[in-house]
Design an enzyme around this catalytic site. Structure first.
Site, PDB file in Angstrom:
ATOM      1  N   LYS A  13      -1.032  13.008  54.453  1.00 37.88           N
ATOM      2  CA  LYS A  13      -1.347  14.236  53.703  1.00 37.88           C
ATOM      3  C   LYS A  13      -1.901  13.909  52.311  1.00 37.88           C
ATOM      4  CE  LYS A  13       2.831  16.107  53.968  1.00 37.88           C
ATOM      5  NZ  LYS A  13       3.542  15.123  54.797  1.00 37.88           N
ATOM      6  N   ARG A  88       7.886  23.448  53.159  1.00 34.80           N
ATOM      7  CA  ARG A  88       8.546  22.494  54.049  1.00 34.80           C
ATOM      8  C   ARG A  88       9.647  23.129  54.880  1.00 34.80           C
ATOM      9  NH1 ARG A  88       7.279  17.499  51.157  1.00 34.80           N
ATOM     10  NH2 ARG A  88       8.208  15.659  51.992  1.00 34.80           N
ATOM     11  N   ARG A 127       4.118   1.107  52.544  1.00 27.20           N
ATOM     12  CA  ARG A 127       3.497   1.840  51.432  1.00 27.20           C
ATOM     13  C   ARG A 127       4.049   1.335  50.091  1.00 27.20           C
ATOM     14  NH1 ARG A 127       3.372   8.362  51.433  1.00 27.20           N
ATOM     15  NH2 ARG A 127       5.596   8.296  51.027  1.00 27.20           N
ATOM     16  N   ARG A 160       8.908   3.109  47.004  1.00 25.61           N
ATOM     17  CA  ARG A 160       9.732   4.292  46.750  1.00 25.61           C
ATOM     18  C   ARG A 160      11.066   4.149  47.468  1.00 25.61           C
ATOM     19  NH1 ARG A 160       5.878   9.384  48.093  1.00 25.61           N
ATOM     20  NH2 ARG A 160       7.845  10.080  49.002  1.00 25.61           N
ATOM     21  N   ARG A 171      14.171  11.264  56.936  1.00 30.42           N
ATOM     22  CA  ARG A 171      13.089  12.187  56.566  1.00 30.42           C
ATOM     23  C   ARG A 171      12.393  12.728  57.813  1.00 30.42           C
ATOM     24  NH1 ARG A 171       9.551   8.766  52.691  1.00 30.42           N
ATOM     25  NH2 ARG A 171       8.341  10.647  52.350  1.00 30.42           N
TER      26      ARG A 171
HETATM   27  P1  AMP Z   1       6.824  13.717  49.465  1.00 32.90           P
HETATM   28  O1  AMP Z   1       6.206  12.952  48.351  1.00 32.90           O
HETATM   29  O2  AMP Z   1       6.068  14.980  49.796  1.00 32.90           O
HETATM   30  O3  AMP Z   1       7.099  12.870  50.678  1.00 32.90           O
HETATM   31  O4  AMP Z   1       8.258  14.213  48.925  1.00 32.90           O
HETATM   32  C1  AMP Z   1       9.256  13.312  48.542  1.00 32.90           C
HETATM   33  C2  AMP Z   1      10.599  14.014  48.495  1.00 32.90           C
HETATM   34  O5  AMP Z   1      10.569  15.089  47.548  1.00 32.90           O
HETATM   35  C3  AMP Z   1      11.033  14.673  49.798  1.00 32.90           C
HETATM   36  O6  AMP Z   1      11.651  13.764  50.712  1.00 32.90           O
HETATM   37  C4  AMP Z   1      12.002  15.728  49.298  1.00 32.90           C
HETATM   38  O7  AMP Z   1      13.250  15.147  48.902  1.00 32.90           O
HETATM   39  C5  AMP Z   1      11.314  16.196  48.026  1.00 32.90           C
HETATM   40  N1  AMP Z   1      10.360  17.313  48.296  1.00 32.90           N
HETATM   41  C6  AMP Z   1       9.006  17.281  48.151  1.00 32.90           C
HETATM   42  N2  AMP Z   1       8.467  18.482  48.469  1.00 32.90           N
HETATM   43  C7  AMP Z   1       9.503  19.265  48.840  1.00 32.90           C
HETATM   44  C8  AMP Z   1       9.605  20.608  49.308  1.00 32.90           C
HETATM   45  N3  AMP Z   1       8.519  21.377  49.476  1.00 32.90           N
HETATM   46  N4  AMP Z   1      10.845  21.082  49.599  1.00 32.90           N
HETATM   47  C9  AMP Z   1      11.942  20.338  49.430  1.00 32.90           C
HETATM   48  N5  AMP Z   1      11.932  19.069  49.015  1.00 32.90           N
HETATM   49  C10 AMP Z   1      10.722  18.523  48.714  1.00 32.90           C
END
Ligand code: AMP
Length: 213
Positions: A13, A88, A127, A160, A171
């Site tokens: 994404k 999400r 990554r 990360r 996840r």
């Molecule tokens: P990402 O970078 O999109 O993979 O997000 C990393 C982490 O941030 C996720 O595993 C969640 O803990 C949190 N996070 C990001 N976006 C959301 C969302 N829309 N709702 C809830 N938690 C989020």
């Protein structure tokens, strides 16, 4: 152009959003990036979010919806945006609908990046992200020129916390339980476009262009 990018963590994404930013001159709005900036700056929101994030759990819907309410009303969102990692959950998607009604916006597409989940553990565990500018590398598909150094700002690359194997599995489980139902949610509104995201970055980009024509 107002787009949602849907797909599992590691589905590409963020990478494809960067390409769409360039193509349409609209901002990428990544809730993950916004949350990480808050954690780095140790804001009240960041302190609240960090444990959820480190364990690969979702940050509560109210926190995310509050953050997006102010973000989508900023000047740079007038001509469109790419929502990356949001919504999400179904409550977030319902909250987004209300917010869009309030500000008079209409979504064009929910792009679904389809990728086999077996490939994801590999993609995510290789990554690396830059501590300075946030640029993302992949040790297998898109390695940095200098080992462990960012080619854009020369800062250090790191893994990360939530890209470690155990957390990735968590996840993916959460994605399947809470986020995958959004595909049906947006399909019922005739907004979904499926894109085969199993190939390399360039193939996926080509598939995405075809889907958006
Ligand atoms: P990402 O970078 O999109 O993979 O997000 C990393 C982490 O941030 C996720 O595993 C969640 O803990 C949190 N996070 C990001 N976006 C959301 C969302 N829309 N709702 C809830 N938690 C989020």
């Amino acid at each position: 152009m107002k787009l949602i990018l849907l797909g599992p963590p590691g589905g590409g994404k963020g990478t494809q959003a960067k390409f769409l930013v360039y193509k349409y001159s609209i901002p990428q709005i990544s809730t993950g990036d916004m949350l990480r900036a808050n954690v780095r700056d140790q804001t009240a929101l960041g302190i609240e979010a960090q444990n959820f994030m480190n364990e690969g759990r979702l940050v509560p819907d109210e926190v995310i919806l509050g953050m997006m309410d102010s973000r989508l009303q900023k000047e740079d969102c007038k001509n469109g945006y790419i929502l990356d990692g949001f919504p999400r959950t179904i409550p977030q998607a319902e909250g987004l609908d209300k917010l869009l009604d309030k500000i008079g916006h209409k979504l064009n597409y929910a792009i679904v990046l389809d990728v086999e989940q077996e490939a994801i553990v590999n993609r995510l565990s290789s990554r690396r992200s830059c501590r300075g500018c946030g640029r993302v590398y992949n040790l297998i598909f898109d390695p940095p020129e200098k080992e462990n150094k960012c080619g854009s700002c020369d800062d250090e690359l790191y893994q990360r916390e939530d890209d470690k194997t155990e957390t990735i599995k968590n996840r993916l489980k959460i994605y399947n339980e809470q986020t995958a139902p959004l595909i049906e949610f947006y399909s019922a509104k005739n907004l979904t476009q499926h894109v085969d995201a199993s190939g390399d970055i360039h193939q996926v980009k080509a598939n995405l262009i075809t889907a958006l024509i």
